[in-house]
Scaffold this motif. Sequence first.
Motif, PDB file in Angstrom:
ATOM      1  N   VAL A   1     -12.851   9.564  -6.354  1.00  0.00           N
ATOM      2  CA  VAL A   1     -12.511   7.935  -6.616  1.00  0.00           C
ATOM      3  C   VAL A   1     -13.393   7.105  -6.095  1.00  0.00           C
ATOM      4  O   VAL A   1     -13.864   7.319  -4.962  1.00  0.00           O
ATOM      5  CB  VAL A   1     -11.235   7.830  -6.344  1.00  0.00           C
ATOM      6  CG1 VAL A   1      -9.946   8.735  -7.196  1.00  0.00           C
ATOM      7  CG2 VAL A   1     -10.701   8.027  -4.909  1.00  0.00           C
ATOM      8  N   SER A   2     -13.620   6.070  -6.647  1.00  0.00           N
ATOM      9  CA  SER A   2     -14.399   4.729  -6.255  1.00  0.00           C
ATOM     10  C   SER A   2     -13.680   3.638  -6.458  1.00  0.00           C
ATOM     11  O   SER A   2     -13.611   3.363  -7.882  1.00  0.00           O
ATOM     12  CB  SER A   2     -15.791   4.973  -6.828  1.00  0.00           C
ATOM     13  OG  SER A   2     -16.691   3.750  -6.776  1.00  0.00           O
ATOM     14  N   PHE A   3     -13.312   2.888  -5.599  1.00  0.00           N
ATOM     15  CA  PHE A   3     -12.666   1.496  -5.775  1.00  0.00           C
ATOM     16  C   PHE A   3     -13.529   0.398  -5.522  1.00  0.00           C
ATOM     17  O   PHE A   3     -13.540   0.052  -4.190  1.00  0.00           O
ATOM     18  CB  PHE A   3     -11.254   1.542  -5.175  1.00  0.00           C
ATOM     19  CG  PHE A   3     -10.302   2.530  -5.812  1.00  0.00           C
ATOM     20  CD1 PHE A   3      -9.646   2.489  -7.105  1.00  0.00           C
ATOM     21  CD2 PHE A   3     -10.141   3.765  -5.344  1.00  0.00           C
ATOM     22  CE1 PHE A   3      -8.705   3.144  -7.501  1.00  0.00           C
ATOM     23  CE2 PHE A   3      -9.285   4.774  -5.775  1.00  0.00           C
ATOM     24  CZ  PHE A   3      -8.378   4.720  -6.680  1.00  0.00           C
ATOM     25  N   THR A   4     -14.144  -0.336  -6.543  1.00  0.00           N
ATOM     26  CA  THR A   4     -14.678  -1.755  -5.994  1.00  0.00           C
ATOM     27  C   THR A   4     -15.875  -1.572  -4.996  1.00  0.00           C
ATOM     28  O   THR A   4     -15.598  -2.486  -4.203  1.00  0.00           O
ATOM     29  CB  THR A   4     -13.664  -2.636  -5.763  1.00  0.00           C
ATOM     30  OG1 THR A   4     -12.402  -2.388  -6.627  1.00  0.00           O
ATOM     31  CG2 THR A   4     -14.003  -4.174  -6.039  1.00  0.00           C
TER      32      THR A   4
ATOM     33  N   GLY B   1      -9.517   0.742   4.245  1.00  0.00           N
ATOM     34  CA  GLY B   1      -8.736   1.845   4.087  1.00  0.00           C
ATOM     35  C   GLY B   1      -7.416   1.595   3.246  1.00  0.00           C
ATOM     36  O   GLY B   1      -6.478   2.220   3.124  1.00  0.00           O
ATOM     37  N   LEU B   2      -7.266   0.371   2.697  1.00  0.00           N
ATOM     38  CA  LEU B   2      -6.108  -0.105   1.718  1.00  0.00           C
ATOM     39  C   LEU B   2      -5.914   0.958   0.732  1.00  0.00           C
ATOM     40  O   LEU B   2      -4.809   1.243   0.383  1.00  0.00           O
ATOM     41  CB  LEU B   2      -6.288  -1.528   1.242  1.00  0.00           C
ATOM     42  CG  LEU B   2      -6.249  -2.366   2.534  1.00  0.00           C
ATOM     43  CD1 LEU B   2      -6.477  -3.933   1.661  1.00  0.00           C
ATOM     44  CD2 LEU B   2      -5.158  -2.450   3.250  1.00  0.00           C
ATOM     45  N   THR B   3      -7.010   1.299   0.043  1.00  0.00           N
ATOM     46  CA  THR B   3      -6.953   2.285  -1.005  1.00  0.00           C
ATOM     47  C   THR B   3      -6.609   3.835  -0.552  1.00  0.00           C
ATOM     48  O   THR B   3      -5.736   4.350  -1.328  1.00  0.00           O
ATOM     49  CB  THR B   3      -8.252   2.370  -2.037  1.00  0.00           C
ATOM     50  OG1 THR B   3      -9.227   2.452  -1.154  1.00  0.00           O
ATOM     51  CG2 THR B   3      -8.435   1.152  -2.967  1.00  0.00           C
TER      52      THR B   3
ATOM     53  N   GLU C   1      -3.420 -10.146   2.650  1.00  0.00           N
ATOM     54  CA  GLU C   1      -2.517  -9.866   1.844  1.00  0.00           C
ATOM     55  C   GLU C   1      -2.743 -10.024   0.174  1.00  0.00           C
ATOM     56  O   GLU C   1      -2.368  -8.966  -0.678  1.00  0.00           O
ATOM     57  CB  GLU C   1      -1.380 -10.913   2.019  1.00  0.00           C
ATOM     58  CG  GLU C   1      -0.217 -10.451   1.152  1.00  0.00           C
ATOM     59  CD  GLU C   1       0.414  -9.060   1.753  1.00  0.00           C
ATOM     60  OE1 GLU C   1       1.100  -8.216   0.846  1.00  0.00           O
ATOM     61  OE2 GLU C   1      -0.033  -8.386   2.617  1.00  0.00           O
ATOM     62  N   ARG C   2      -3.724 -11.043  -0.271  1.00  0.00           N
ATOM     63  CA  ARG C   2      -4.067 -11.151  -1.577  1.00  0.00           C
ATOM     64  C   ARG C   2      -4.570  -9.753  -1.998  1.00  0.00           C
ATOM     65  O   ARG C   2      -4.234  -9.230  -3.171  1.00  0.00           O
ATOM     66  CB  ARG C   2      -4.876 -12.602  -1.837  1.00  0.00           C
ATOM     67  CG  ARG C   2      -5.632 -12.471  -3.290  1.00  0.00           C
ATOM     68  CD  ARG C   2      -6.480 -13.433  -3.191  1.00  0.00           C
ATOM     69  NE  ARG C   2      -7.219 -13.404  -4.527  1.00  0.00           N
ATOM     70  CZ  ARG C   2      -7.932 -14.605  -5.121  1.00  0.00           C
ATOM     71  NH1 ARG C   2      -7.899 -15.554  -4.430  1.00  0.00           N
ATOM     72  NH2 ARG C   2      -8.579 -14.240  -6.146  1.00  0.00           N
ATOM     73  N   TRP C   3      -5.726  -9.315  -1.314  1.00  0.00           N
ATOM     74  CA  TRP C   3      -6.254  -7.962  -1.911  1.00  0.00           C
ATOM     75  C   TRP C   3      -5.376  -6.900  -1.917  1.00  0.00           C
ATOM     76  O   TRP C   3      -5.529  -5.924  -2.499  1.00  0.00           O
ATOM     77  CB  TRP C   3      -7.557  -8.076  -0.881  1.00  0.00           C
ATOM     78  CG  TRP C   3      -8.412  -6.656  -1.197  1.00  0.00           C
ATOM     79  CD1 TRP C   3      -8.498  -5.405  -0.966  1.00  0.00           C
ATOM     80  CD2 TRP C   3      -9.108  -6.337  -2.615  1.00  0.00           C
ATOM     81  NE1 TRP C   3      -9.217  -4.663  -1.446  1.00  0.00           N
ATOM     82  CE2 TRP C   3      -9.807  -5.214  -2.643  1.00  0.00           C
ATOM     83  CE3 TRP C   3      -9.178  -7.306  -3.780  1.00  0.00           C
ATOM     84  CZ2 TRP C   3     -10.447  -4.744  -3.680  1.00  0.00           C
ATOM     85  CZ3 TRP C   3      -9.906  -6.730  -4.872  1.00  0.00           C
ATOM     86  CH2 TRP C   3     -10.304  -5.304  -4.913  1.00  0.00           C
ATOM     87  N   ARG C   4      -4.520  -6.891  -0.558  1.00  0.00           N
ATOM     88  CA  ARG C   4      -3.542  -5.746  -0.965  1.00  0.00           C
ATOM     89  C   ARG C   4      -2.803  -5.530  -2.030  1.00  0.00           C
ATOM     90  O   ARG C   4      -2.605  -4.684  -2.546  1.00  0.00           O
ATOM     91  CB  ARG C   4      -2.529  -5.963   0.717  1.00  0.00           C
ATOM     92  CG  ARG C   4      -1.810  -4.635   0.825  1.00  0.00           C
ATOM     93  CD  ARG C   4      -0.753  -4.964   1.995  1.00  0.00           C
ATOM     94  NE  ARG C   4      -1.771  -5.052   3.162  1.00  0.00           N
ATOM     95  CZ  ARG C   4      -1.914  -4.016   3.915  1.00  0.00           C
ATOM     96  NH1 ARG C   4      -1.743  -2.799   3.588  1.00  0.00           N
ATOM     97  NH2 ARG C   4      -2.526  -4.007   5.078  1.00  0.00           N
TER      98      ARG C   4
ATOM     99  N   VAL D   1      -4.842  -4.192  -4.688  1.00  0.00           N
ATOM    100  CA  VAL D   1      -5.076  -2.772  -4.561  1.00  0.00           C
ATOM    101  C   VAL D   1      -3.776  -2.283  -5.178  1.00  0.00           C
ATOM    102  O   VAL D   1      -4.026  -1.110  -5.870  1.00  0.00           O
ATOM    103  CB  VAL D   1      -5.211  -2.646  -3.018  1.00  0.00           C
ATOM    104  CG1 VAL D   1      -5.315  -1.075  -3.051  1.00  0.00           C
ATOM    105  CG2 VAL D   1      -6.767  -2.785  -2.510  1.00  0.00           C
ATOM    106  N   HIS D   2      -2.736  -2.683  -4.498  1.00  0.00           N
ATOM    107  CA  HIS D   2      -1.328  -1.990  -5.180  1.00  0.00           C
ATOM    108  C   HIS D   2      -1.105  -2.108  -6.713  1.00  0.00           C
ATOM    109  O   HIS D   2      -0.709  -1.135  -7.350  1.00  0.00           O
ATOM    110  CB  HIS D   2      -0.207  -2.756  -4.580  1.00  0.00           C
ATOM    111  CG  HIS D   2      -0.154  -2.070  -3.168  1.00  0.00           C
ATOM    112  ND1 HIS D   2       1.044  -1.271  -2.957  1.00  0.00           N
ATOM    113  CD2 HIS D   2      -0.664  -2.597  -2.063  1.00  0.00           C
ATOM    114  CE1 HIS D   2       0.919  -0.655  -1.504  1.00  0.00           C
ATOM    115  NE2 HIS D   2      -0.067  -1.356  -1.130  1.00  0.00           N
ATOM    116  N   GLU D   3      -1.873  -2.967  -7.255  1.00  0.00           N
ATOM    117  CA  GLU D   3      -1.947  -3.097  -8.927  1.00  0.00           C
ATOM    118  C   GLU D   3      -3.201  -2.080  -9.485  1.00  0.00           C
ATOM    119  O   GLU D   3      -3.009  -1.541 -10.350  1.00  0.00           O
ATOM    120  CB  GLU D   3      -2.043  -4.561  -9.370  1.00  0.00           C
ATOM    121  CG  GLU D   3      -1.051  -5.206  -8.996  1.00  0.00           C
ATOM    122  CD  GLU D   3      -1.310  -6.817  -9.393  1.00  0.00           C
ATOM    123  OE1 GLU D   3      -2.701  -6.987  -9.756  1.00  0.00           O
ATOM    124  OE2 GLU D   3      -0.572  -7.575  -9.149  1.00  0.00           O
TER     125      GLU D   3
END
Length: 202
Positions: free
Chosen positions: A99-102, A43-45, A12-15, A18-20
Amino acid sequence: MNRLHRWLCRSERWRMTVHERVPWVIAHADLGQNILELGPGPGLTTDLLRAKARHLTAIEIDPTLAEALRARLRGGNVDVVTGDARAMPFGDGQFSGGVSFTMLHHVPSAAMQDELLREVRRVIAPGGIFAGSDSMQSLFMRLIHIGDTVVPVDPDTFGLRLETAGFEVLEIEKNSRAFRFLARRPGTQSDAKANRSGRTKS
């Protein structure tokens, strides 16, 4: 990824992170309606991005993660491809944006990261946007990568690396935890159409 890192990516912390972070990264990015996502992991992003485009293609090198995401999103507007983003099975200029996220720090060397940047430039259409983020080096980042691949990306030199790969750098911004970048493949959509027409005639 090691076990701790896999747990974190589903937490949940990472979720919340990601939402930020996703809105922060794409705030000024006109990615178009046919977007490429690199290394989505669980797949959260992807869940946030797929609501913003007509079609999203996600390429993931880990076959277990790719299959799980493919099964979860089957029947929607996302295609999940198992593959290496350094050698993608896509045509030149196929996507309106990328796009590329982390994920860049998971690529095993700086040279391989640069290969990936050149490949992204190839598959994005002229005028298309490449946006993304990566984590800043920290004690926490080192701890969650014990026994795992981690090649930190220096935001102070990343702009030059993007330019060397063929991008025009529009923005690089950093805070205490992460940095974001915004780049563009030079050219216009009319250039892309002319290139496709030339290939068809030949």
